[in-house]
Design an enzyme around this catalytic site. Structure first.
Site, PDB file in Angstrom:
ATOM      1  N   HIS A  12       0.830  -1.202   0.000  1.00  0.00           N
ATOM      2  CA  HIS A  12       0.000   0.000   0.000  1.00  0.00           C
ATOM      3  C   HIS A  12       0.863   1.250   0.000  1.00  0.00           C
ATOM      4  O   HIS A  12       0.635   2.179  -0.759  1.00  0.00           O
ATOM      5  CB  HIS A  12      -0.937   0.007   1.213  1.00  0.00           C
ATOM      6  N   LEU A  73      -4.327  -7.492   2.913  1.00  0.00           N
ATOM      7  CA  LEU A  73      -5.169  -8.538   3.485  1.00  0.00           C
ATOM      8  C   LEU A  73      -6.426  -8.784   2.669  1.00  0.00           C
ATOM      9  O   LEU A  73      -6.844  -9.926   2.496  1.00  0.00           O
ATOM     10  CB  LEU A  73      -5.565  -8.192   4.927  1.00  0.00           C
ATOM     11  N   ALA A  74      -7.055  -7.725   2.183  1.00  0.00           N
ATOM     12  CA  ALA A  74      -8.348  -7.867   1.521  1.00  0.00           C
ATOM     13  C   ALA A  74      -8.452  -6.908   0.340  1.00  0.00           C
ATOM     14  O   ALA A  74      -7.661  -5.979   0.195  1.00  0.00           O
ATOM     15  CB  ALA A  74      -9.472  -7.588   2.523  1.00  0.00           C
ATOM     16  N   SER A  75      -9.454  -7.141  -0.490  1.00  0.00           N
ATOM     17  CA  SER A  75      -9.699  -6.281  -1.648  1.00  0.00           C
ATOM     18  C   SER A  75     -10.250  -4.932  -1.231  1.00  0.00           C
ATOM     19  O   SER A  75     -11.003  -4.820  -0.272  1.00  0.00           O
ATOM     20  CB  SER A  75     -10.688  -6.943  -2.599  1.00  0.00           C
ATOM     21  N   GLY A  76      -9.867  -3.929  -1.969  1.00  0.00           N
ATOM     22  CA  GLY A  76     -10.372  -2.572  -1.837  1.00  0.00           C
ATOM     23  C   GLY A  76     -10.159  -1.903  -3.176  1.00  0.00           C
ATOM     24  O   GLY A  76      -9.858  -2.572  -4.173  1.00  0.00           O
ATOM     25  N   VAL A  77     -10.274  -0.599  -3.227  1.00  0.00           N
ATOM     26  CA  VAL A  77     -10.175   0.126  -4.492  1.00  0.00           C
ATOM     27  C   VAL A  77      -8.817  -0.085  -5.170  1.00  0.00           C
ATOM     28  O   VAL A  77      -8.746  -0.215  -6.392  1.00  0.00           O
ATOM     29  CB  VAL A  77     -10.463   1.630  -4.284  1.00  0.00           C
ATOM     30  N   HIS A  78      -7.739  -0.141  -4.397  1.00  0.00           N
ATOM     31  CA  HIS A  78      -6.430  -0.376  -5.022  1.00  0.00           C
ATOM     32  C   HIS A  78      -6.420  -1.720  -5.758  1.00  0.00           C
ATOM     33  O   HIS A  78      -5.873  -1.831  -6.855  1.00  0.00           O
ATOM     34  CB  HIS A  78      -5.303  -0.358  -3.992  1.00  0.00           C
TER      35      HIS A  78
END
Length: 131
Positions: A12, A73-78
């Site tokens: 990130h 860890l998890a999906s998001g906009v990136h």
């Protein structure tokens, strides 16, 4: 010609140096354990190298394919939008092509870490450390 794989660990990024250190150490550990692969780390924001700069670092390595893996860890906009756009991925196949050493080579994008038994064990280990 045999295939030479590059792996791009995507973090990130943060204004704090610890984030870069962790992702860079993960990439270095992968490189040490798997010396036949070319491992790089790149970051989405606030940290260098950027994902694009890290991709450029594959020049001169002889890689014939790059696998980009988010250290999230998890999906998001990136994961769902930004990285696929940077890598110019086909939304249906999650694959694309980038130029390395003047040649177009395939790039694929892996999933975030998600739920995994090893992560659950690590969370429990961290809890026991402060018990």
């Amino acid at each position: 010609m045999s295939e030479k794989i590059g792996i791009l660990a995507i973090g990130h990024g943060s204004r704090l140096p610890y984030n870069k250190e962790v992702v860079s150490e993960i990439a270095a550990t992968i490189a040490k354990k798997h010396p036949d692969y070319v491992i790089k780390a790149g970051f989405m924001e606030n940290t260098l190298p950027t994902v694009m700069e890290a991709l450029a670092d594959f020049d001169g390595t002889g890689v014939t394919k790059i696998i980009a893996v988010p250290v999230f860890l998890a999906s998001g906009v990136h994961i769902t939008e930004d990285i696929p756009e940077i890598l110019k991925l086909d939304p249906e196949t999650n694959e694309g092509k980038i130029t390395v050493d003047g040649n177009e080579i395939p790039v694929t994008f892996g999933k975030p870490l998600g739920h995994h038994e090893l992560l659950a064990d690590l969370v429990f280990e961290r809890a026991m450390e402060v018990m």
